[in-house]
Write a protein that holds these residues in place. Structure first.
Motif, PDB file in Angstrom:
ATOM      1  N   GLU A 656       0.831  -1.198   0.000  1.00 34.41           N
ATOM      2  CA  GLU A 656       0.000   0.000   0.000  1.00 34.41           C
ATOM      3  C   GLU A 656       0.875   1.261   0.000  1.00 34.41           C
ATOM      4  N   ARG A 657       1.957   1.212   0.730  1.00 33.88           N
ATOM      5  CA  ARG A 657       2.848   2.382   0.760  1.00 33.88           C
ATOM      6  C   ARG A 657       3.329   2.704  -0.642  1.00 33.88           C
ATOM      7  N   VAL A 658       3.812   1.673  -1.327  1.00 34.70           N
ATOM      8  CA  VAL A 658       4.360   1.909  -2.664  1.00 34.70           C
ATOM      9  C   VAL A 658       3.276   2.400  -3.619  1.00 34.70           C
ATOM     10  N   ASN A 659       2.169   1.675  -3.666  1.00 33.11           N
ATOM     11  CA  ASN A 659       1.168   1.992  -4.683  1.00 33.11           C
ATOM     12  C   ASN A 659       0.468   3.317  -4.407  1.00 33.11           C
ATOM     13  N   ASN A 660       0.188   3.610  -3.151  1.00 36.98           N
ATOM     14  CA  ASN A 660      -0.442   4.893  -2.852  1.00 36.98           C
ATOM     15  C   ASN A 660       0.488   6.060  -3.130  1.00 36.98           C
ATOM     16  N   VAL A 661       1.748   5.894  -2.825  1.00 37.96           N
ATOM     17  CA  VAL A 661       2.692   6.984  -3.076  1.00 37.96           C
ATOM     18  C   VAL A 661       2.777   7.261  -4.571  1.00 37.96           C
ATOM     19  N   LEU A 662       2.962   6.215  -5.357  1.00 34.67           N
ATOM     20  CA  LEU A 662       3.166   6.438  -6.782  1.00 34.67           C
ATOM     21  C   LEU A 662       1.909   6.965  -7.458  1.00 34.67           C
ATOM     22  N   GLY A 663       0.740   6.613  -6.899  1.00 31.36           N
ATOM     23  CA  GLY A 663      -0.495   7.155  -7.434  1.00 31.36           C
ATOM     24  C   GLY A 663      -0.567   8.671  -7.329  1.00 31.36           C
ATOM     25  N   ASN A 664       0.254   9.243  -6.460  1.00 27.65           N
ATOM     26  CA  ASN A 664       0.292  10.703  -6.321  1.00 27.65           C
ATOM     27  C   ASN A 664       1.227  11.361  -7.331  1.00 27.65           C
ATOM     28  N   PHE A 665       1.882  10.555  -8.163  1.00 29.97           N
ATOM     29  CA  PHE A 665       2.890  11.100  -9.086  1.00 29.97           C
ATOM     30  C   PHE A 665       2.424  11.023 -10.536  1.00 29.97           C
ATOM     31  N   PRO A 666       1.902  12.141 -11.060  1.00 28.92           N
ATOM     32  CA  PRO A 666       1.544  12.160 -12.484  1.00 28.92           C
ATOM     33  C   PRO A 666       2.747  11.772 -13.358  1.00 28.92           C
ATOM     34  N   GLU A 667       3.943  12.119 -12.897  1.00 28.08           N
ATOM     35  CA  GLU A 667       5.149  11.804 -13.672  1.00 28.08           C
ATOM     36  C   GLU A 667       5.344  10.300 -13.783  1.00 28.08           C
ATOM     37  N   PHE A 668       5.006   9.585 -12.708  1.00 27.43           N
ATOM     38  CA  PHE A 668       5.106   8.130 -12.728  1.00 27.43           C
ATOM     39  C   PHE A 668       4.118   7.561 -13.743  1.00 27.43           C
ATOM     40  N   LEU A 669       2.883   8.061 -13.662  1.00 26.70           N
ATOM     41  CA  LEU A 669       1.836   7.532 -14.537  1.00 26.70           C
ATOM     42  C   LEU A 669       2.197   7.792 -15.994  1.00 26.70           C
ATOM     43  N   GLU A 670       2.822   8.929 -16.230  1.00 24.30           N
ATOM     44  CA  GLU A 670       3.178   9.271 -17.603  1.00 24.30           C
ATOM     45  C   GLU A 670       4.295   8.365 -18.117  1.00 24.30           C
ATOM     46  N   ILE A 671       5.331   8.191 -17.317  1.00 17.02           N
ATOM     47  CA  ILE A 671       6.481   7.445 -17.807  1.00 17.02           C
ATOM     48  C   ILE A 671       6.147   5.959 -17.983  1.00 17.02           C
ATOM     49  N   PHE A 672       5.212   5.458 -17.157  1.00 12.61           N
ATOM     50  CA  PHE A 672       4.801   4.065 -17.341  1.00 12.61           C
ATOM     51  C   PHE A 672       3.519   3.964 -18.174  1.00 12.61           C
ATOM     52  N   GLN A 673       3.110   5.095 -18.716  1.00 16.65           N
ATOM     53  CA  GLN A 673       1.955   5.157 -19.623  1.00 16.65           C
ATOM     54  C   GLN A 673       0.716   4.509 -19.015  1.00 16.65           C
ATOM     55  N   CYS A 674       0.428   4.891 -17.786  1.00 12.22           N
ATOM     56  CA  CYS A 674      -0.769   4.366 -17.137  1.00 12.22           C
ATOM     57  C   CYS A 674      -1.961   5.240 -17.510  1.00 12.22           C
TER      58      CYS A 674
END
Ligand code: NAG
Ligand code: NAG
Ligand code: NAG
Ligand code: NAG
Length: 689
Positions: A656-674
């Motif tokens: 949960e720590r990992v997934n909730n944190v990354l969900g706050n990062f538009p940059e993450f979603l963009e680079i992994f094309q989510c």
């Protein structure tokens, strides 16, 4: 098989060291190649495909991943799906990434000790460890050490002479606790000063279940048998000892777990007046014998007055405490404290862990020096390099936080609070283990061949060093680095933390020598930076953000409690943003909010600092960004232990720590094309700074 590879490496002053190995193996080609065009040039490397792939930390990173899992559905699983500790690491306590780092340290040490030849020049650590493992211990050594200070009815059959005050002080000089727990801790009102705390005993061995009570009673009986008592007498006395300890526990309020009320420190003189029967003045005089303690009555003590006054009443009540029971209970506190015979029948690995723990408590500096040699080599420059890397990373994060504090609108039209926040940030220190400096008196005398005697001697030097800390700080204000440094020196600790009252981040040795801070030999500088920033950067960033979380904003730049420094307007703005962390995707949100803030905002610092560095160096290649996020997630591979220790409740589960944190990062979603709507992309994205 040899082949040649052409690679582009950003100009960097450390390329030279990479080449020293002769054979260089590169890179994260497998999972990077998914990203398309390689734009490498410049450096020609020779690669031997048979080279030791285990040494390639980039390879390790890939091996731990499960790329059959979608990065946008469950990134924790994607980054960690193949992570697993091997059997010997599990035996050393590995259940997640950090405990695996600790297990690797322990394996190294155990392997070293098993190889030290007996003919080699005597080595204190190896001597102590070897004797500890051999398990030939005797309760007599402990009781004889105590007999030097006072008479014990059980041993001398003269109950009139039993002096429980002297007995208690004698115990504590060996580190064991008696009718109360005496601790040395920073003064909660003035963190630079260490003072005494008088607290109820912990009743750890007694436990609170019928089984633990039964086991404890059996243990006490075995010690009494070893002291020569007949079976029937030992049984009866052990039962009385357990009864007595239960009567002590009944002095505690029922909800003791919940309410730890911190009282004002008071002088020992005042305390003595309130509790004359406990003879605390005499207790401390005996305790501090041989130390230049000056005015004992002025010593500062934080005391649990409720418990102590109930204890006083119990001891005063006529016939309520049998002197034989009281004295024997105290007598066995020392062997119980050193866990005498507790591990005799345990498997080898459990005994090894126990003996390493003992070493890390009693000879932390020597063990740290050994661990540094084993993990980084003989060259002191390697350790220095590690220190410099950690400090630079810390400074980059500090500068990044300052940029964000400069830009945030939390402080809109409120420059004075902004200045306070920035001042606090600039004052923040990074405390690193001082492995070279010698602690006064610690391990100064050579050890003998007798484990029990060594244990007593080291325990005593440790306790006296602890008391000296208080005595030395009594008049003047002491350097706050001292007590914290003792913690940072624990070579087996892999937990960084933020010290609210010192405004400092402590990085313990176990982390400073962890693989995540090591320089990977086989990868380029930008991936190196990405890995370091995602892993260690997020750890340091997390701790740094605690300075300005819901607790942190109540403390000023020097760590003093400063309620009301922040005006309501800034707190409201802060709270409006922080409220996002109470959203439904956070379980136990009110409990875990400070940790969730630190996780997410800390990764933000690490990410922005890394991006800043990339921009500065003109890097546009997106691959480092992926490495960054994977390195962060892999800090949390595995899961928390099933029996969670104190404080663990404040953290959410690893995944949960990992997934909730990354969900706050538009940059993450963009680079992994989510895509919007994927599991990793929640509608609400939290960010404060
Ligand atoms: C487990 O991995 C470690 C490396 O950390 C290695 O030294 C050890 O030999 C391995 N143990 C087993 C049982 O494979
Ligand atoms: C116990 O007391 C008796 C009588 O006073 C004495 O003879 C004996 O030696 C004592 N035992 C010990 C262990 O001191
Ligand atoms: C933040 O703002 C102050 C005042 O304008 C400035 O002096 C400082 O350099 C800025 N800090 C950073 C890291 O940009
Ligand atoms: C929430 O907190 C409680 C109490 O600490 C704990 O038992 C429970 O497992 C936690 N739930 C989750 C999902 O972490």
């Amino acid at each position: 098989m040899k082949m040649k590879l052409k690679l582009k490496l950003p100009r960097s002053n450390c390329t030279g060291t990479w080449l020293l190995g002769g054979l260089l193996l590169l890179l994260g080609l497998h999972w990077h190649s998914a990203l398309g065009k390689e734009e490498h040039e410049v450096l020609l490397l020779e690669m031997d495909s048979d080279a030791d792939a285990d040494a390639d930390c980039q390879q390790q990173m890939k091996d731990d991943m499960d790329t059959t899992e979608s990065a946008c559905e469950n990134f924790h699983e994607y980054a960690c799906g193949n992570w697993h500790p091997n059997s010997s690491q599990r035996a050393f306590g590995a259940h997640d990434m950090r405990s695996q780092w600790a297990a690797v340290h322990k394996q190294r040490l155990v392997r070293h000790f098993s190889q030290v030849s007996s003919s080699a020049e005597p080595d204190q650590l190896a001597t102590f460890y070897g004797n500890c493992m051999s398990g030939q211990q005797s309760v007599r050594v402990y009781t004889e050490a105590l007999e030097r200070r006072t008479y014990w009815p059980l041993l001398s059959n003269d109950s009139a002479t039993f002096d429980w005050v002297a007995a208690s002080a004698g115990l504590r000089r060996f580190g064991a606790q008696g009718l109360w727990r005496l601790k040395v801790q920073p003064n909660w009102q003035a963190a630079d000063q260490s003072i005494f705390y008088l607290l109820p005993p912990s009743f750890e061995m007694l436990g609170s279940s019928p089984i633990s009570e039964f086991l404890y009673q059996r243990y006490l009986k075995s010690l009494l048998l070893e002291l020569g008592l007949r079976v029937r007498r030992a049984s009866a006395l052990a039962a009385q000892l357990v009864d007595f300890e239960q009567s002590l526990r009944q002095l505690l309020p029922l909800d003791v777990e919940q309410t730890l009320v911190l009282r004002e420190p008071q002088s020992l003189g005042q305390l003595e007046q309130q509790l004359p029967q406990l003879q605390l003045r005499r207790y401390f005089d005996l305790l501090l014998q041989g130390l230049p303690s000056g005015a004992t009555e002025k010593l500062l003590v934080v005391a649990d007055l409720e418990y102590l006054s109930r204890l006083q009443r119990l001891l005063q009540r006529p016939h309520s405490v049998d002197p034989l029971v009281l004295s024997t209970w105290l007598l066995l506190k020392l062997p119980a404290h050193v866990e005498l015979h507790q591990y005799d029948e345990d498997p080898l690995k459990v005994r090894q862990r126990h003996c390493l723990e003992r070493l890390s408590i009693l000879m932390p500096r020597q063990l740290s020096q050994l661990l540094v040699r084993l993990s980084l080599g003989e060259d002191p420059a390697a350790y220095e390099g590690q220190v410099v890397r950690a400090q630079r990373l810390f400074s980059r994060l500090q500068a990044q936080f300052e940029r964000q504090l400069n830009e945030t609108d939390v402080f809109e039209a409120d420059p004075s609070t902004q200045t306070l926040a920035i001042q606090k940030l600039r004052n923040m220190r990074l405390i690193l283990p001082q492995i070279e400096a010698e602690a006064p008196g610690a391990g100064a005398q050579p050890l003998s061949g007798n484990y029990d005697e060594n244990l007593l001697q080291l325990s005593q030097s440790r306790a006296l060093a602890e008391f000296r800390l208080v005595v030395d700080c009594q008049e003047k204000s002491c350097d706050g680095a001292q007590p914290a440094d003792r913690n940072s020196l624990n070579p087996l600790s892999v937990n960084a933390y933020y010290r609210l009252k010192q405004n400092a981040v402590v990085l313990p040795l176990g982390l400073l020598t962890a693989p995540s801070l090591e320089r990977c030999r086989w990868i380029n500088a930008m991936d190196q930076t990405a890995r370091l920033s995602g892993s260690m950067g997020s750890i340091l960033g997390h701790e740094m953000v605690h300075a300005l979380d819901y607790d942190g904003i109540n403390y000023d730049a020097s760590g003093q409690l400063s309620n009301g420094q922040w005006p309501p307007r800034a707190i409201i703005r802060f709270g409006l943003r922080a409220a996002c962390y109470l959203g439904s995707r956070y379980s136990n949100a009110t409990l875990t909010i400070n940790e969730n803030i630190a996780d997410s905002e800390g990764l933000r610092l690490a990410f922005e600092a890394y991006r800043h560095q990339r921009t500065h160096r003109g890097v546009t290649d997106p691959r480092g960004l992926k490495t960054f996020f994977v390195a962060f997630a892999q800090n949390w591979c595995g899961s928390a232990p099933s029996s969670r220790g104190a404080g663990a409740g404040q953290h959410a589960a690893h995944s949960e720590r990992v997934n909730n944190v990354l969900g706050n990062f538009p940059e993450f979603l963009e680079i992994f094309q989510c895509k919007a709507g994927s599991q990793m992309s929640p509608p609400d994205k939290c960010r404060i700074w």
